[in-house]
Design an enzyme around this catalytic site. Structure first.
Site, PDB file in Angstrom:
ATOM      1  N   VAL A 158      -5.710  -6.287 -20.071  1.00 57.07           N
ATOM      2  CA  VAL A 158      -4.780  -6.096 -18.961  1.00 57.07           C
ATOM      3  C   VAL A 158      -3.655  -5.122 -19.352  1.00 57.07           C
ATOM      4  O   VAL A 158      -3.026  -5.272 -20.405  1.00 57.07           O
ATOM      5  CB  VAL A 158      -4.177  -7.463 -18.540  1.00 57.07           C
ATOM      6  CG1 VAL A 158      -3.115  -7.269 -17.472  1.00 57.07           C
ATOM      7  CG2 VAL A 158      -5.277  -8.376 -18.036  1.00 57.07           C
ATOM      8  N   HIS A 194       1.446   0.822 -13.071  1.00 55.79           N
ATOM      9  CA  HIS A 194       2.169  -0.391 -13.447  1.00 55.79           C
ATOM     10  C   HIS A 194       3.662  -0.070 -13.495  1.00 55.79           C
ATOM     11  O   HIS A 194       4.054   0.970 -14.045  1.00 55.79           O
ATOM     12  CB  HIS A 194       1.686  -0.885 -14.817  1.00 55.79           C
ATOM     13  CG  HIS A 194       2.334  -2.168 -15.226  1.00 55.79           C
ATOM     14  ND1 HIS A 194       1.961  -3.395 -14.698  1.00 55.79           N
ATOM     15  CD2 HIS A 194       3.354  -2.412 -16.078  1.00 55.79           C
ATOM     16  CE1 HIS A 194       2.729  -4.335 -15.227  1.00 55.79           C
ATOM     17  NE2 HIS A 194       3.579  -3.771 -16.061  1.00 55.79           N
ATOM     18  N   GLY A 200       0.788  -1.238   0.000  1.00 56.47           N
ATOM     19  CA  GLY A 200       0.000   0.000   0.000  1.00 56.47           C
ATOM     20  C   GLY A 200       0.811   1.274   0.000  1.00 56.47           C
ATOM     21  O   GLY A 200       0.309   2.336   0.383  1.00 56.47           O
ATOM     22  N   ASN A 231       1.765   3.049  -2.580  1.00 56.04           N
ATOM     23  CA  ASN A 231       1.171   4.008  -3.517  1.00 56.04           C
ATOM     24  C   ASN A 231      -0.068   4.655  -2.915  1.00 56.04           C
ATOM     25  O   ASN A 231      -0.292   5.855  -3.070  1.00 56.04           O
ATOM     26  CB  ASN A 231       0.850   3.331  -4.855  1.00 56.04           C
ATOM     27  CG  ASN A 231       2.056   3.298  -5.769  1.00 56.04           C
ATOM     28  OD1 ASN A 231       2.501   4.328  -6.247  1.00 56.04           O
ATOM     29  ND2 ASN A 231       2.609   2.104  -5.967  1.00 56.04           N
TER      30      ASN A 231
HETATM   31  C1  GAR Z   1       3.771  -1.280  -7.287  1.00 51.97           C
HETATM   32  O1  GAR Z   1       5.090  -1.381  -7.748  1.00 51.97           O
HETATM   33  C2  GAR Z   1       2.803  -1.282  -8.443  1.00 51.97           C
HETATM   34  O2  GAR Z   1       3.278  -0.604  -9.569  1.00 51.97           O
HETATM   35  C3  GAR Z   1       2.687  -2.752  -8.711  1.00 51.97           C
HETATM   36  O3  GAR Z   1       2.633  -3.343  -7.438  1.00 51.97           O
HETATM   37  C4  GAR Z   1       3.350  -2.532  -6.524  1.00 51.97           C
HETATM   38  C5  GAR Z   1       2.457  -2.217  -5.361  1.00 51.97           C
HETATM   39  O4  GAR Z   1       3.174  -1.574  -4.351  1.00 51.97           O
HETATM   40  N1  GAR Z   1       1.511  -3.061  -9.479  1.00 51.97           N
HETATM   41  C6  GAR Z   1       1.488  -3.968 -10.439  1.00 51.97           C
HETATM   42  O5  GAR Z   1       2.443  -4.656 -10.726  1.00 51.97           O
HETATM   43  C7  GAR Z   1       0.165  -4.090 -11.148  1.00 51.97           C
HETATM   44  N2  GAR Z   1       0.297  -4.909 -12.315  1.00 51.97           N
HETATM   45  P1  GAR Z   1       2.412  -0.829  -3.172  1.00 51.97           P
HETATM   46  O6  GAR Z   1       1.424  -1.852  -2.589  1.00 51.97           O
HETATM   47  O7  GAR Z   1       3.479  -0.471  -2.190  1.00 51.97           O
HETATM   48  O8  GAR Z   1       1.718   0.364  -3.748  1.00 51.97           O
END
Ligand code: GAR
Length: 211
Positions: A144, A109, A12, A14
């Site tokens: 996707v 992403h 979490g 982001n």
């Molecule tokens: C982030 O790096 C995001 O870009 C990636 O998961 C991570 C979540 O981190 N998302 C994907 O790969 C979606 N395909 P967070 O939970 O610390 O925000």
């Protein structure tokens, strides 16, 4: 005031960056209405509760995608959500879900799409030998990691990078990119033109699609 619904599956960070941007008044006109996770013990959910935000787990394990998404949608409507931010939400959503919020679901992403969609984007970039990678914030459509790109940030891939070091460097940019992308969407100044998301002043009038 636009009401945001945050969907996450893990750490979490982001989500926390968006919450900070709102708290520090960098995202005027936005408020987090609810945080939902398909993973009961997602650390991001605990962080949301610590911030005093409405936060709920709607576990997806072993459930039909359509049933799970219907419950997610009901909860989002209940909290009168206008805009959804997928923030490390590691589950593909149904076409019905996408249709319920057309161009109102954002995703981040960790690559420069259309390169390296899907899982382990940072590992894919390293193994491919890319010299530059980064992150993409885009609208979610039926495919996707495919929807219209709102904003991208580039990150150099260093020769001694590991998945961990590259991911960490990209993540720093993600935290800035998501709020900047949200600011663009909230500004109402950007329009969709074909696949392009452009400032209305830069739009080509004949082909502009009002948003
Ligand atoms: C982030 O790096 C995001 O870009 C990636 O998961 C991570 C979540 O981190 N998302 C994907 O790969 C979606 N395909 P967070 O939970 O610390 O925000």
């Amino acid at each position: 005031m636009k009401r945001l619904g945050i969907l996450l599956s893990g750490r979490g960070s982001n989500f926390l960056a968006i919450a900070r941007a709102i708290r520090e008044q960098h995202l005027l006109g936005a408020k987090i209405a609810v945080v939902l996770s398909n993973v009961e013990d997602a650390p991001g959910l605990a962080s949301a509760r610590e911030l005093g935000l409405p936060a709920f787990a709607i576990p997806s394990a072993g459930r039909k995608r359509a049933d799970h998404d219907a419950e997610m949608l009901a909860r989002l409507h209940q909290h009168k959500v206008d805009l959804i931010c997928l923030a490390g939400y590691m589950r593909i959503i149904t076409p019905e879900f996408v249709r319920a919020f057309p161009n109102r679901i954002l995703n981040i992403h960790p690559s420069l799409l259309p390169a390296f969609p899907g899982l382990d984007a940072q590992r894919q970039a390293l193994e491919y030998g890319a010299k530059v990678s980064g992150c993409t914030v885009h609208f979610v459509d039926q495919e996707v990691d495919h929807g219209i790109i709102i904003l991208q940030k580039t990150v150099e891939v260093k020769e001694d990078d590991t998945v961990e070091t590259l991911s960490a460097r990209i993540l720093e940019h993600e935290h800035v990119a998501y709020s900047e992308a949200l600011a663009r969407v909230l500004s109402g100044e950007y329009i969709v033109q074909g696949r392009r998301y452009v400032h209305r002043d830069a739009a080509r009038p004949s082909r502009a699609t009002a948003r």
